[in-house]
Scaffold this motif. Structure first.
Motif, PDB file in Angstrom:
ATOM      1  N   ASN A 229     -10.185   4.108   4.254  1.00 52.51           N
ATOM      2  CA  ASN A 229      -9.994   4.283   2.812  1.00 52.51           C
ATOM      3  C   ASN A 229     -10.634   5.556   2.245  1.00 52.51           C
ATOM      4  OD1 ASN A 229     -12.718   3.580   2.811  1.00 52.51           O
ATOM      5  ND2 ASN A 229     -12.399   1.600   1.851  1.00 52.51           N
TER       6      ASN A 229
ATOM      7  N   ARG B 204       0.833  -1.197   0.000  1.00 49.66           N
ATOM      8  CA  ARG B 204       0.000   0.000   0.000  1.00 49.66           C
ATOM      9  C   ARG B 204       0.873   1.254   0.000  1.00 49.66           C
ATOM     10  NH1 ARG B 204      -4.186  -2.434   4.340  1.00 49.66           N
ATOM     11  NH2 ARG B 204      -5.217  -3.849   2.895  1.00 49.66           N
ATOM     12  N   ASP B 205       0.275   2.351  -0.401  1.00 49.10           N
ATOM     13  CA  ASP B 205       0.951   3.651  -0.459  1.00 49.10           C
ATOM     14  C   ASP B 205       2.066   3.686  -1.496  1.00 49.10           C
ATOM     15  OD1 ASP B 205      -0.681   4.770   1.574  1.00 49.10           O
ATOM     16  OD2 ASP B 205       0.561   3.779   3.087  1.00 49.10           O
ATOM     17  N   ARG B 206       1.917   2.884  -2.551  1.00 45.98           N
ATOM     18  CA  ARG B 206       2.887   2.875  -3.652  1.00 45.98           C
ATOM     19  C   ARG B 206       2.216   3.187  -4.993  1.00 45.98           C
ATOM     20  NH1 ARG B 206       6.890  -2.246  -2.499  1.00 45.98           N
ATOM     21  NH2 ARG B 206       6.967  -2.020  -0.234  1.00 45.98           N
TER      22      ARG B 206
ATOM     23  N   PHE C  17      -8.137   8.004   0.692  1.00 49.04           N
ATOM     24  CA  PHE C  17      -7.600   7.440  -0.549  1.00 49.04           C
ATOM     25  C   PHE C  17      -8.549   7.700  -1.713  1.00 49.04           C
ATOM     26  CE2 PHE C  17      -8.065   3.820  -3.460  1.00 49.04           C
ATOM     27  CZ  PHE C  17      -6.860   3.911  -4.155  1.00 49.04           C
TER      28      PHE C  17
END
Length: 172
Positions: free
Chosen positions: A146, A112-114, A149
């Motif tokens: 989420n 995550r976060d990529r 996001f």
């Protein structure tokens, strides 16, 4: 690399990875039996895999390992059988005309976060736009982790009903 389920040579391996990522991502961890666990998984993924395999996308690394997935439906209003499966599916049915497609996306926690989830969402949104759809949506919980996001990914048309939050992204 982003690939549709229908284009993957090893469907069973892809679905096993999808299941693994699903259970790493869901908040529900306890099940009374293996059958209950399988039913829970089938509720949230089965229809998409069986009925909309071209709208099931995978993010793969350079070695072909599956890092994340997206399941989608381009006709939320027309998926009457899905409304019988997914709890509270019709709570936002009045929003389906403006945002006919919907999605679910999950990425392995360690990846995550990529930008993987965003790449999946953007690919699906572009596919929906190319099909002439005016918007795509998702439903989450008001205080879910989420929400930020999705808002960064352009889901800014919001409607709250009870603890549920509808987030829509315009495609035109």
């Amino acid at each position: 690399m982003l690939v549709r389920l229908s284009a993957l040579p090893d469907r069973e391996a892809a679905l096993a990875a999808l299941e693994d990522i699903f259970f790493l991502s869901t908040l529900r961890k306890d099940f009374a039996s293996a059958a209950e666990r399988a039913d829970f998984f089938r509720t949230w993924t089965g229809w998409y895999v069986e009925r909309a395999p071209d709208d099931v996308w995978f993010a793969l690394d350079g070695d072909g390992a599956i890092l994340g997935y997206l399941t989608g439906c381009k006709d939320s209003a027309g998926a009457v059988d899905l409304a019988r499966i997914i709890p509270k599916y019709e709570v936002f049915a009045d929003r389906f005309a403006a945002f006919p497609a919907h999605l679910h996306v999950n990425v392995r926690p360690s990846y995550r976060d990529r930008g993987i989830g965003r790449a999946l969402v953007d690919a699906y949104a572009e596919d929906c736009r190319a099909d002439g759809l005016p918007g795509v949506h998702l439903v989450t919980a008001v205080f879910a982790r989420n929400v930020d996001f999705y808002q960064r990914a352009g889901f800014i048309d919001a409607t709250q009903r009870g603890p549920l939050l509808f987030l829509g992204r315009h495609l035109r």
